[in-house]
Design a protein around this motif. Structure first.
Motif, mmCIF file in Angstrom:
data_model
loop_
_atom_site.group_PDB
_atom_site.id
_atom_site.type_symbol
_atom_site.label_atom_id
_atom_site.label_comp_id
_atom_site.label_asym_id
_atom_site.label_seq_id
_atom_site.Cartn_x
_atom_site.Cartn_y
_atom_site.Cartn_z
ATOM 1 N N SER A 116 0.824 -1.212 0.000
ATOM 2 C CA SER A 116 0.000 0.000 0.000
ATOM 3 C C SER A 116 0.859 1.264 0.000
ATOM 4 O O SER A 116 0.489 2.269 -0.618
ATOM 5 C CB SER A 116 -0.930 0.006 1.210
ATOM 6 O OG SER A 116 -0.201 0.021 2.425
ATOM 7 N N ARG A 117 2.016 1.233 0.659
ATOM 8 C CA ARG A 117 2.911 2.403 0.639
ATOM 9 C C ARG A 117 3.446 2.664 -0.757
ATOM 10 O O ARG A 117 3.819 3.797 -1.080
ATOM 11 C CB ARG A 117 4.082 2.207 1.608
ATOM 12 C CG ARG A 117 3.711 2.230 3.066
ATOM 13 C CD ARG A 117 4.907 2.610 3.937
ATOM 14 N NE ARG A 117 6.110 1.874 3.602
ATOM 15 C CZ ARG A 117 6.477 0.723 4.162
ATOM 16 N NH1 ARG A 117 5.682 0.149 5.057
ATOM 17 N NH2 ARG A 117 7.592 0.124 3.818
ATOM 18 N N LEU A 118 3.475 1.626 -1.576
ATOM 19 C CA LEU A 118 3.975 1.754 -2.945
ATOM 20 C C LEU A 118 2.853 2.029 -3.941
ATOM 21 O O LEU A 118 3.085 2.022 -5.149
ATOM 22 C CB LEU A 118 4.743 0.497 -3.334
ATOM 23 C CG LEU A 118 6.017 0.223 -2.515
ATOM 24 C CD1 LEU A 118 6.577 -1.153 -2.839
ATOM 25 C CD2 LEU A 118 7.058 1.295 -2.765
ATOM 26 N N GLY A 119 1.635 2.233 -3.430
ATOM 27 C CA GLY A 119 0.541 2.637 -4.291
ATOM 28 C C GLY A 119 -0.388 1.530 -4.741
ATOM 29 O O GLY A 119 -1.267 1.767 -5.574
ATOM 30 N N TYR A 120 -0.245 0.312 -4.187
ATOM 31 C CA TYR A 120 -1.089 -0.808 -4.591
ATOM 32 C C TYR A 120 -2.247 -0.959 -3.594
ATOM 33 O O TYR A 120 -2.016 -1.023 -2.386
ATOM 34 C CB TYR A 120 -0.274 -2.101 -4.667
ATOM 35 C CG TYR A 120 0.820 -2.040 -5.698
ATOM 36 C CD1 TYR A 120 0.588 -2.426 -7.010
ATOM 37 C CD2 TYR A 120 2.088 -1.556 -5.370
ATOM 38 C CE1 TYR A 120 1.585 -2.351 -7.967
ATOM 39 C CE2 TYR A 120 3.099 -1.460 -6.317
ATOM 40 C CZ TYR A 120 2.836 -1.856 -7.617
ATOM 41 O OH TYR A 120 3.830 -1.771 -8.562
ATOM 42 N N ARG A 121 -3.448 -1.038 -4.104
ATOM 43 C CA ARG A 121 -4.625 -1.213 -3.266
ATOM 44 C C ARG A 121 -5.150 -2.625 -3.483
ATOM 45 O O ARG A 121 -6.037 -2.870 -4.293
ATOM 46 C CB ARG A 121 -5.689 -0.166 -3.608
ATOM 47 C CG ARG A 121 -5.236 1.265 -3.364
ATOM 48 C CD ARG A 121 -5.010 1.530 -1.881
ATOM 49 N NE ARG A 121 -4.533 2.898 -1.633
ATOM 50 C CZ ARG A 121 -3.275 3.221 -1.432
ATOM 51 N NH1 ARG A 121 -2.338 2.265 -1.463
ATOM 52 N NH2 ARG A 121 -2.918 4.468 -1.195
ATOM 53 N N LEU A 122 -4.568 -3.541 -2.772
ATOM 54 C CA LEU A 122 -4.868 -4.955 -2.955
ATOM 55 C C LEU A 122 -5.830 -5.423 -1.863
ATOM 56 O O LEU A 122 -5.636 -5.109 -0.682
ATOM 57 C CB LEU A 122 -3.584 -5.777 -2.923
ATOM 58 C CG LEU A 122 -2.542 -5.373 -3.969
ATOM 59 C CD1 LEU A 122 -1.274 -6.195 -3.799
ATOM 60 C CD2 LEU A 122 -3.097 -5.532 -5.377
ATOM 61 N N GLY A 155 3.745 -12.923 -8.634
ATOM 62 C CA GLY A 155 4.223 -12.343 -9.883
ATOM 63 C C GLY A 155 4.763 -10.937 -9.713
ATOM 64 O O GLY A 155 4.885 -10.415 -8.595
ATOM 65 N N PRO A 156 5.091 -10.274 -10.825
ATOM 66 C CA PRO A 156 5.698 -8.945 -10.769
ATOM 67 C C PRO A 156 4.678 -7.867 -10.410
ATOM 68 O O PRO A 156 3.505 -7.944 -10.782
ATOM 69 C CB PRO A 156 6.221 -8.743 -12.196
ATOM 70 C CG PRO A 156 5.321 -9.584 -13.048
ATOM 71 C CD PRO A 156 4.980 -10.786 -12.209
ATOM 72 N N ALA A 157 5.140 -6.866 -9.678
ATOM 73 C CA ALA A 157 4.322 -5.684 -9.418
ATOM 74 C C ALA A 157 4.149 -4.917 -10.727
ATOM 75 O O ALA A 157 5.086 -4.788 -11.510
ATOM 76 C CB ALA A 157 4.985 -4.811 -8.360
ATOM 77 N N ARG A 158 2.952 -4.404 -10.965
ATOM 78 C CA ARG A 158 2.672 -3.831 -12.288
ATOM 79 C C ARG A 158 3.308 -2.469 -12.510
ATOM 80 O O ARG A 158 3.540 -2.077 -13.650
ATOM 81 C CB ARG A 158 1.159 -3.736 -12.516
ATOM 82 C CG ARG A 158 0.410 -2.863 -11.530
ATOM 83 C CD ARG A 158 -1.070 -2.779 -11.862
ATOM 84 N NE ARG A 158 -1.803 -2.041 -10.837
ATOM 85 C CZ ARG A 158 -2.446 -2.618 -9.835
ATOM 86 N NH1 ARG A 158 -2.443 -3.936 -9.727
ATOM 87 N NH2 ARG A 158 -3.073 -1.886 -8.931
ATOM 88 N N ASN A 159 3.611 -1.728 -11.451
ATOM 89 C CA ASN A 159 4.099 -0.361 -11.616
ATOM 90 C C ASN A 159 5.542 -0.157 -11.190
ATOM 91 O O ASN A 159 6.027 0.978 -11.205
ATOM 92 C CB ASN A 159 3.209 0.614 -10.827
ATOM 93 C CG ASN A 159 1.769 0.604 -11.311
ATOM 94 O OD1 ASN A 159 1.510 0.447 -12.508
ATOM 95 N ND2 ASN A 159 0.833 0.753 -10.390
ATOM 96 N N HIS A 160 6.210 -1.215 -10.801
ATOM 97 C CA HIS A 160 7.596 -1.096 -10.330
ATOM 98 C C HIS A 160 8.442 -2.211 -10.948
ATOM 99 O O HIS A 160 8.091 -3.385 -10.851
ATOM 100 C CB HIS A 160 7.675 -1.194 -8.806
ATOM 101 C CG HIS A 160 7.062 -0.043 -8.083
ATOM 102 N ND1 HIS A 160 5.700 0.056 -7.860
ATOM 103 C CD2 HIS A 160 7.619 1.082 -7.548
ATOM 104 C CE1 HIS A 160 5.443 1.171 -7.199
ATOM 105 N NE2 HIS A 160 6.594 1.810 -7.000
ATOM 106 N N ARG A 161 9.532 -1.814 -11.528
ATOM 107 C CA ARG A 161 10.444 -2.794 -12.096
ATOM 108 C C ARG A 161 11.190 -3.523 -10.984
ATOM 109 O O ARG A 161 11.612 -2.925 -9.988
ATOM 110 C CB ARG A 161 11.447 -2.076 -13.022
ATOM 111 C CG ARG A 161 12.406 -3.014 -13.749
ATOM 112 C CD ARG A 161 13.324 -2.215 -14.667
ATOM 113 N NE ARG A 161 14.317 -3.052 -15.308
ATOM 114 C CZ ARG A 161 14.099 -3.775 -16.418
ATOM 115 N NH1 ARG A 161 12.907 -3.726 -17.002
ATOM 116 N NH2 ARG A 161 15.051 -4.520 -16.938
ATOM 117 N N ASP A 162 11.325 -4.837 -11.131
ATOM 118 C CA ASP A 162 12.104 -5.674 -10.213
ATOM 119 C C ASP A 162 11.505 -5.763 -8.813
ATOM 120 O O ASP A 162 12.214 -6.036 -7.838
ATOM 121 C CB ASP A 162 13.557 -5.189 -10.129
ATOM 122 C CG ASP A 162 14.279 -5.311 -11.460
ATOM 123 O OD1 ASP A 162 14.054 -6.323 -12.148
ATOM 124 O OD2 ASP A 162 15.037 -4.387 -11.815
#
Length: 413
Positions: A260-266, A363-370
């Motif tokens: 959530s701190r990285l902008g993901y609302r899961l 899987g990979p986060a959609r908005n952050h590489r690596d």
């Protein structure tokens, strides 16, 4: 404090995080594994110890009115809830209920089963490499029934699982069940045994052994606080600040604090559960984990004694313990099997991280590489830890994957 460089930092040292770390380290990555506690001392510490090869259908939300009304009274031995948590999680529960429609649930099982079918093999492979195959008991586990009606219904479900996914089962009449488990209540109508599933005699010892294997491969474990995790993939530990070129979030029920701190609302919620260990009375012996289907608790033979585990409690993740379910099922469990004195000073409580479609996020986060996610395994965290670790490592390394990862992608939310 010094800065330490790694290829990958894995946040969370439960069964999922440890498995991810092992599979990446085996592939030549230099991996740092970080947790606030020693490996296997949160959710992975206490569970029924089942590696559920039969679990092709994840646990659904009940949809029949009779069951819902029974749960609403908040006295069920299967499910209890905190009223404030029901209000807070209402949107999650609504989506969970919708995804539990029989047609949607069947579609979910089509994807979910691809992970489940590899769960036992991946555990056995990892346990052999770690030198702890003896912790896995290849006995299967048993559902037991107090009434013929429930037994018939569960047998029909087992037949469907066998027909659709090849799940093995053994129907047990009362006499056959008594031969398998001579110290169980003799008034039981029968049982269902799932022989292809393994059980673990000490889940904490298993995760600890996997973590030691990770370190033997050259990986390093650190005590640290995931709340200090920052973009650029750095995290503070007692040894120093770790900086890595990639990161995996495998924090179980606390994963959304980072995402959530990285902008993901899961949509992540928790089902809490409790356990207590007991000594068997006299020379009584339990040969399999046994689920009392009508009453919603499970007894499992563990290294420490007989472990009694409860169903689900809907509550805020860090709310105080309320082990009312354990108190409710203990008298019932004593009629099922001759339990002696309690062996623990207090009930253990754990938190199962759940998504509303009952499938993990892998899987990979959609908005952050690596940046990669591996959490939300609900009741099957122990079951799916090693296969999740392999799948994440294969994706990160650009290898052909054991299963199709698309159904588990974060983009579905």
């Amino acid at each position: 404090m010094p800065s330490l460089k790694f290829d990958t930092v894995v946040l969370g040292a439960g069964i999922v995080g440890v498995s991810v770390a092992v599979h990446l380290q085996k592939r030549g990555r230099q991996v740092a594994l970080v947790d606030r506690k020693q490996p296997g001392n949160e959710t992975s510490f206490g569970n029924a110890g089942l590696i559920q090869r039969e679990g092709v259908y994840p646990y659904a939300f009940p949809r029949d009115l009779r069951t819902l009304l029974r749960y609403a009274r908040n006295r069920s031995t299967h499910v209890r809830y905190h009223p404030d948590a029901i209000i807070k999680t209402a949107p999650f529960l609504w989506q969970y209920w919708r995804n539990s429609h029989p047609q949607k649930h069947a579609a979910i099982a089509t994807s979910y089963s691809t992970l489940i079918e590899h769960s036992v093999d991946e555990h056995r492979s990892l346990a052999a490499a770690a030198g702890v195959s003896a912790l896995l008991r290849q006995t299967g586990w048993i559902k037991v029934f107090r009434t013929a009606a429930v037994q018939d219904e569960e047998t029909r479900i087992a037949e469907r699982w066998h027909r659709e996914y090849g799940v093995e089962y053994e129907a047990l009449d009362a006499a056959h069940l008594q031969r398998k488990e001579p110290d169980l209540d003799r008034t039981l109508s029968g049982g269902l045994r799932y022989p292809a599933s393994d059980c673990v005699s000490d889940p904490n010892a298993l995760v600890t052994a996997y973590a030691k294997y990770f370190e033997a491969l050259g990986g390093r474990f650190f005590i640290g606080d995931a709340d200090s995790f920052r973009e650029g993939w750095t995290v503070d530990t007692q040894t120093g600040t770790i900086a890595a070129s990639s990161a995996v979030v495998a924090l179980g029920p606390w994963s959304d604090r980072v995402s959530s701190r990285l902008g993901y609302r899961l949509p992540l919620a928790v089902k809490r559960g409790y356990h207590m260990h007991y000594a068997p009375r006299a020379a009584a012996r339990l040969n399999h984990p046994v689920l009392d289907v009508e009453n919603g608790y499970l007894l499992a033979p563990m290294a420490r004694g007989i472990r009694l585990t409860t169903g689900a409690e809907i509550a805020s993740c860090d709310a105080p313990k309320t082990p009312t379910q354990l108190a409710a099922v203990e008298p019932l469990a004593r009629t099922l099997f001759p339990l002696g004195e309690r062996l623990d000073d207090e009930a253990w409580m754990g938190r199962r991280p759940c998504t509303p479609d009952m499938m993990p996020i892998i899987g990979p986060a959609r908005n952050h590489r690596d940046l990669w996610f591996a959490f939300g395994h609900a009741h099957h965290g122990l079951t799916l830890g090693p296969v999740t670790g392999r799948l994440i490592a294969e994706m990160m390394m650009g290898e052909e994957t054991l299963v199709d990862p698309q159904p588990f992608r974060v983009e579905r939310f």
